[in-house]
Design a protein around this motif. Structure first.
Motif, mmCIF file in Angstrom:
data_model
loop_
_atom_site.group_PDB
_atom_site.id
_atom_site.type_symbol
_atom_site.label_atom_id
_atom_site.label_comp_id
_atom_site.label_asym_id
_atom_site.label_seq_id
_atom_site.Cartn_x
_atom_site.Cartn_y
_atom_site.Cartn_z
ATOM 1 N N LYS A 53 0.753 -1.156 -0.084
ATOM 2 C CA LYS A 53 -0.017 0.099 0.228
ATOM 3 C C LYS A 53 0.811 1.375 -0.013
ATOM 4 C CE LYS A 53 -3.824 2.037 2.332
ATOM 5 N NZ LYS A 53 -3.152 3.301 2.609
ATOM 6 N N GLU A 54 2.041 1.153 0.747
ATOM 7 C CA GLU A 54 2.752 2.509 0.816
ATOM 8 C C GLU A 54 3.605 2.518 -0.543
ATOM 9 O OE1 GLU A 54 5.260 1.771 4.106
ATOM 10 O OE2 GLU A 54 3.895 2.241 5.674
ATOM 11 N N ILE A 55 4.013 1.415 -1.172
ATOM 12 C CA ILE A 55 4.536 1.759 -2.306
ATOM 13 C C ILE A 55 3.648 2.045 -3.380
ATOM 14 C CG2 ILE A 55 5.602 0.317 -4.264
ATOM 15 C CD1 ILE A 55 6.914 -1.237 -1.908
ATOM 16 N N ASP A 56 2.243 1.725 -3.282
ATOM 17 C CA ASP A 56 1.354 2.246 -4.449
ATOM 18 C C ASP A 56 1.337 3.617 -4.358
ATOM 19 O OD1 ASP A 56 0.515 -0.191 -5.487
ATOM 20 O OD2 ASP A 56 -1.056 -0.501 -4.177
ATOM 21 N N GLU A 57 1.221 4.160 -3.078
ATOM 22 C CA GLU A 57 1.055 5.902 -2.791
ATOM 23 C C GLU A 57 2.331 6.330 -3.635
ATOM 24 O OE1 GLU A 57 0.539 6.040 1.227
ATOM 25 O OE2 GLU A 57 -1.798 5.344 0.956
ATOM 26 N N ILE A 58 3.475 5.703 -3.186
ATOM 27 C CA ILE A 58 4.793 6.529 -3.652
ATOM 28 C C ILE A 58 4.660 6.524 -5.152
ATOM 29 C CG2 ILE A 58 7.306 6.189 -3.883
ATOM 30 C CD1 ILE A 58 7.235 4.930 -0.885
ATOM 31 N N ILE A 59 4.245 5.182 -6.052
ATOM 32 C CA ILE A 59 4.328 5.066 -7.220
ATOM 33 C C ILE A 59 3.198 6.364 -7.962
ATOM 34 C CG2 ILE A 59 3.750 3.759 -9.086
ATOM 35 C CD1 ILE A 59 4.811 1.407 -7.769
#
Length: 289
Positions: A68-74
């Motif tokens: 979820k955190e990586i989704d937001e960064i991407i």
């Protein structure tokens, strides 16, 4: 939730296969009707989800919190660079567990799967392969850390037969570097990202040792974790092929091939099969062999 609606949770640990599929909305025959907020703490949620799973369900290595955190960064970088889509694979280099698999579409294209980067689609990764190439070159013994490279900015001319020529070349390997650069060390040409030096060093190492190294990294084999994860490469590899492969062209690899290879770079040269199920046995091999 089993109907495919997204579940929002702060739980950091991996969930079961069915729970992950529900979070991803990929259980066959389901539709996402609305967003559901789950107001349980981590332990309560884990207990509820596990109680719904038959005992023979496999548990994944995927970490939902990280994903979820990586989704937001991407998404932030998709907006910044006006990209249509992006993907990312995160593994633990110590045991080759896959912690996150992310494929994100821009908000403009989020309903158009034609723009979705496929997890198992081979790509030409370009300069991403240079660290792997130089690892192979160093392991071969033909290139040393203090190796001095000459003619680092002189383009390589290739004739119509795929051979280096000093005359008129049909193809040219070149860099965006100023002409007349002096002799440079491996560290300098690596920092510059020189295509010319990568290609010349491939010839210095030789076709047999380069192909042996690429095979050791698993680039010529499908990944065991997915049934259709084949790479694309010439069946009859020639000098021109190892030159272009050194800077990531002329070979198509999946993002999982790249993640697996970089895992070996980071952990001292040990390479294993990628794992997505916690119960998978780890088989370790020396990437140089």
């Amino acid at each position: 939730k089993g109907n495919g609606a997204p579940v929002h949770t702060k739980m950091a640990g991996p969930l079961s296969t069915a729970a992950i599929l529900a979070l991803w909305g990929e259980i066959p025959g389901t539709t996402i009707k609305k967003e559901v907020q789950v107001n349980f703490d981590d332990k309560q949620l884990e207990k509820i989800l596990r109680s719904l799973m038959p005992p023979n369900y496999e548990h994944l290595t995927i970490d939902i919190k990280i994903k979820k955190e990586i989704d937001e960064i991407i998404l932030r970088y998709i907006d910044k660079f006006q990209s249509k889509s992006a993907f990312l694979t995160l593994i633990d280099a110590s045991n080759f567990e896959i912690l996150s698999l992310n494929t994100i579409l821009s908000r403009e294209h989020e309903n158009n799967d034609d723009y979705r980067p496929h997890l198992l689609r081979p790509y030409e990764f370009g300069s991403v392969l240079k660290p792997i190439h130089y690892a192979i070159a160093l392991d071969s013994g033909e290139i040393k850390k203090d190796h001095a490279f000459k003619n680092v900015s002189e383009p390589i001319l290739i004739d119509g037969q795929g051979l280096i020529t000093t005359g008129e070349g049909r193809f040219k390997i070149q860099d965006w570097l100023p002409p007349g650069l002096p002799i440079e060390t491996l560290q300098q040409v690596f920092n510059r990202g020189s295509n010319i030096v990568a290609a010349r060093s491939a010839l210095t190492v030789g076709k047999d040792k380069i192909t042996h190294g690429l095979k050791g990294f698993g680039f010529f084999s499908p990944l065991k974790i997915f049934y259709d994860s084949s790479s694309v490469y010439p069946k009859n590899i020639k000098d021109l092929n190892i030159m272009t492969m050194s800077y990531g062209h002329g070979i198509g690899l999946t993002q999982l091939h790249i993640a697996k290879a970089y895992g070996a770079l980071l952990n001292g040269g040990k390479i294993m099969d990628l794992r997505i199920f916690q119960s998978d046995n780890i088989k370790c091999a020396d990437s140089k062999n």
